[in-house]
Design a protein around this motif. Sequence first.
Motif, short mmCIF file in Angstrom:
data_model
loop_
_atom_site.label_atom_id
_atom_site.label_comp_id
_atom_site.label_asym_id
_atom_site.label_seq_id
_atom_site.Cartn_x
_atom_site.Cartn_y
_atom_site.Cartn_z
N ASN A 1 -110.77 -26.81 20.96
CA ASN A 1 -110.96 -26.66 22.40
C ASN A 1 -109.63 -26.89 23.11
OD1 ASN A 1 -111.14 -29.53 21.68
ND2 ASN A 1 -111.52 -29.85 23.85
N VAL A 2 -109.58 -26.41 24.32
CA VAL A 2 -108.37 -26.58 25.14
C VAL A 2 -108.77 -27.36 26.38
CG1 VAL A 2 -106.54 -25.45 26.42
CG2 VAL A 2 -107.39 -24.42 24.30
N ASN A 3 -108.15 -28.51 26.58
CA ASN A 3 -108.44 -29.33 27.74
C ASN A 3 -107.65 -28.84 28.95
OD1 ASN A 3 -110.17 -31.02 26.33
ND2 ASN A 3 -108.50 -32.38 25.69
N GLY A 4 -108.26 -28.92 30.11
CA GLY A 4 -107.53 -28.64 31.34
C GLY A 4 -106.65 -29.81 31.71
N ASN A 5 -105.76 -29.62 32.67
CA ASN A 5 -104.94 -30.73 33.13
C ASN A 5 -105.25 -30.99 34.60
OD1 ASN A 5 -103.11 -29.09 34.87
ND2 ASN A 5 -102.48 -28.21 32.89
N GLY A 6 -104.70 -32.09 35.07
CA GLY A 6 -105.01 -32.53 36.42
C GLY A 6 -104.34 -31.72 37.50
N GLY A 7 -103.49 -30.76 37.16
CA GLY A 7 -102.77 -30.00 38.17
C GLY A 7 -101.79 -30.89 38.90
N GLY A 8 -101.40 -30.47 40.11
CA GLY A 8 -100.49 -31.29 40.89
C GLY A 8 -99.08 -31.28 40.33
N GLN A 9 -98.26 -32.18 40.82
CA GLN A 9 -96.87 -32.27 40.42
C GLN A 9 -96.74 -32.54 38.93
OE1 GLN A 9 -94.71 -35.26 42.56
NE2 GLN A 9 -92.92 -35.17 41.23
N VAL A 10 -95.82 -31.84 38.29
CA VAL A 10 -95.56 -32.04 36.87
C VAL A 10 -94.28 -32.86 36.72
CG1 VAL A 10 -95.05 -30.93 34.66
CG2 VAL A 10 -96.71 -29.90 36.22
N VAL A 11 -94.37 -33.93 35.94
CA VAL A 11 -93.22 -34.78 35.67
C VAL A 11 -92.86 -34.65 34.19
CG1 VAL A 11 -92.30 -37.13 35.66
CG2 VAL A 11 -93.87 -36.41 37.48
N ASN B 1 -95.12 -43.26 42.34
CA ASN B 1 -96.35 -43.98 42.06
C ASN B 1 -97.53 -43.02 42.12
OD1 ASN B 1 -94.77 -46.31 42.04
ND2 ASN B 1 -95.25 -46.84 44.16
N GLY B 2 -98.50 -43.22 41.24
CA GLY B 2 -99.66 -42.35 41.27
C GLY B 2 -100.47 -42.40 40.00
N ALA B 3 -101.56 -41.62 39.99
CA ALA B 3 -102.43 -41.48 38.83
C ALA B 3 -102.07 -40.16 38.13
CB ALA B 3 -103.90 -41.47 39.25
N TYR B 4 -101.89 -40.23 36.82
CA TYR B 4 -101.40 -39.08 36.06
C TYR B 4 -102.26 -38.85 34.82
CZ TYR B 4 -97.04 -39.45 38.76
OH TYR B 4 -96.11 -39.49 39.77
N GLN B 5 -102.23 -37.60 34.37
CA GLN B 5 -102.82 -37.22 33.09
C GLN B 5 -101.68 -36.84 32.16
OE1 GLN B 5 -106.12 -34.47 33.27
NE2 GLN B 5 -105.55 -33.53 31.32
N TYR B 6 -101.68 -37.43 30.97
CA TYR B 6 -100.61 -37.16 30.02
C TYR B 6 -100.98 -35.99 29.12
CZ TYR B 6 -97.41 -37.78 26.07
OH TYR B 6 -96.46 -37.58 25.08
N ASP B 7 -100.11 -35.00 29.07
CA ASP B 7 -100.26 -33.83 28.20
C ASP B 7 -99.39 -34.07 26.97
OD1 ASP B 7 -100.09 -31.40 26.88
OD2 ASP B 7 -99.98 -30.20 28.71
N SER B 8 -100.02 -34.43 25.87
CA SER B 8 -99.27 -34.79 24.67
C SER B 8 -98.59 -33.58 24.03
CB SER B 8 -100.19 -35.47 23.65
OG SER B 8 -101.27 -34.62 23.31
N ASN B 9 -99.14 -32.39 24.22
CA ASN B 9 -98.53 -31.21 23.63
C ASN B 9 -97.20 -30.87 24.30
OD1 ASN B 9 -100.58 -30.69 21.74
ND2 ASN B 9 -101.83 -29.64 23.28
N SER B 10 -97.17 -30.93 25.64
CA SER B 10 -95.95 -30.61 26.38
C SER B 10 -95.11 -31.85 26.70
CB SER B 10 -96.31 -29.89 27.69
OG SER B 10 -97.07 -28.73 27.44
N HIS B 11 -95.67 -33.02 26.44
CA HIS B 11 -94.98 -34.29 26.73
C HIS B 11 -94.58 -34.36 28.20
CE1 HIS B 11 -93.02 -38.00 25.80
NE2 HIS B 11 -91.80 -37.55 26.00
N VAL B 12 -95.57 -34.10 29.06
CA VAL B 12 -95.36 -34.17 30.50
C VAL B 12 -96.53 -34.92 31.14
CG1 VAL B 12 -94.06 -32.00 30.56
CG2 VAL B 12 -96.53 -31.99 31.03
N HIS C 1 -99.08 -34.88 34.42
CA HIS C 1 -99.61 -34.10 35.53
C HIS C 1 -100.15 -35.08 36.58
CE1 HIS C 1 -99.52 -30.12 33.55
NE2 HIS C 1 -99.75 -30.81 32.44
N GLN C 2 -99.57 -35.02 37.76
CA GLN C 2 -100.03 -35.94 38.81
C GLN C 2 -101.41 -35.51 39.30
OE1 GLN C 2 -98.57 -36.17 43.08
NE2 GLN C 2 -97.43 -37.90 42.18
#
Length: 524
Positions: free
Chosen positions: A306-316, A394-405, A407-408
């Motif tokens: 499966n492919v998980n979605g990400n939180g969108g928003g600013q990418v760090v 500062n903020g809540a983020y989702q970590y994308d382990s594949n891209s190592h970024v 997502h705010q």
Amino acid sequence: MILDEFLHNLHFDIEKASIPYWEVDWEDKPLPYKLYRGLPVVPLSLEVPLTLEGQRQPATPDLSKLGHFLWYVYGLTQISQSVFSMDSTDHSDVMQSYRRFAPSGGALYPNELYVYLKIEDLPVGVYHYDVAHHRLVLLREGNFDSYIAKALGNRCDVPSCFGTVFVSTMFWKNFFKYNNFAYRLQGLDAGVLIGQLLEVAKRFGFESGVYFQFLDRAMNHLLGLSEREESVYAVIPLSVEPTIWSANGSERDRMVSAAQLCGELTSIEQNHYVKSQSVKEYSMLTKLNEVSMQEDTSSFSMIEANVNGNGGGQVVALPEAERRSYDLGSVCRNRFSPDIDFMMGKVNQLQLANLLRDASDSFLYRNDLEAVHQKHEPRVSLNICLYNVEGIPNGAYQYDSNSHVLHQVQPGDHRLLLQTGMSLYNVNLLQVPLCIHVTGVKDYNKNTFGYRGYRIQQMEAGMLVQRLLLGAVSLGMGGHPLLGYDVSLCDNIYKMKSQGKTCLIQIPIGPYRPRPWLMGGLCS
């Protein structure tokens, strides 16, 4: 109460899942380890090395090395005494607990380790690891390669393995304190133990993998376990050969039932001691254990990619993580769970990148849940609330382990909101720069694994938690796993409803001040 409702309440509203008016009988609490009586024992060497550096030697271990391995996985490492009174003569206010390198909720350690061994200077057979005496207790003598292979669906080359580890759960060992909440804790604790085992195995040069699916009654029968009291949760083969994870035999050969296998071995009933004189009923735990059992190998399944979605928003974009190595022995001894000891300090981006990358890389482990050739998103993943991290808002983020970024998901300082969601105020989250949440799908892949999927998800969450804790210590920080938090509040922070996911456990991580206490080691 139906099982679906029970598991929902266990996660989102524990009061509804708990037994009302529950009182803990501390005087009649069970031992944190299982003691067998009247069986042959094999002492293990007490000369345990204080470092695991340079341990990687691809050769079948001897008894001494095996003892070192078991001690680092689950041996007694510390005696802890807590005093709850200023009056030193009042001994009733002293609580003593026995600690291990793998943490456990309330230091109750509901899991036990059994090993099937084929090494020199030791009769081939099935043993219990007697934690209290650091020795092996012989339960069954004989070669059980074929039996174990069949119980695993012939998906492992058991004859090439020098050992197979069985992680079990004894229901009463933490039910006496947490009642029904123990079911959630037992899966997490088993996962933390498995995570520790896999990390130690790497240092010893052992090939390993985790089987979450097997014929439960057959494995319990082999070990002589009463399923009303204890049941196997995971099976981990150990080998110095790299090819143990290859299926053998035809599909027809794999179709085996637990009843057939149990008929191949005589039953054994061993005398063991748990200390408690009065053991209360834990009907919900035994009911869930029963409906989670797999009766024949045709029920074994694999999850679809499966492919998980990400939180969108600013990418760090995080900096490239370093290729780090550290002495696991030293890290285990220094692991500490701060509570009031957290103190605010700035965390830099490289520290964060190393922590997240190390933890996510640990999920590149062999298991029987997914096809090797398919690329899968992790079944449990990381979300994080950041404060005072150098160069990251500062903020809540989702970590994308594949891209190592990162997502705010929601900008801002969420510490006070997280603090209001705590059921106990034993940790000051205002002093914590990293508040990590291990997340997974709400339905725990029930369509694929049934109710067994719940405990599998909890175990995988526990494995990730242990890797986070080890990584935090290696970076000079501490972490404190917490289950006393408002799950719905945290899910809302990360906007998880649309993703069908939820927060499984909360781990504040950050710098901490030394605690003013007296310490003495069990090693000299």
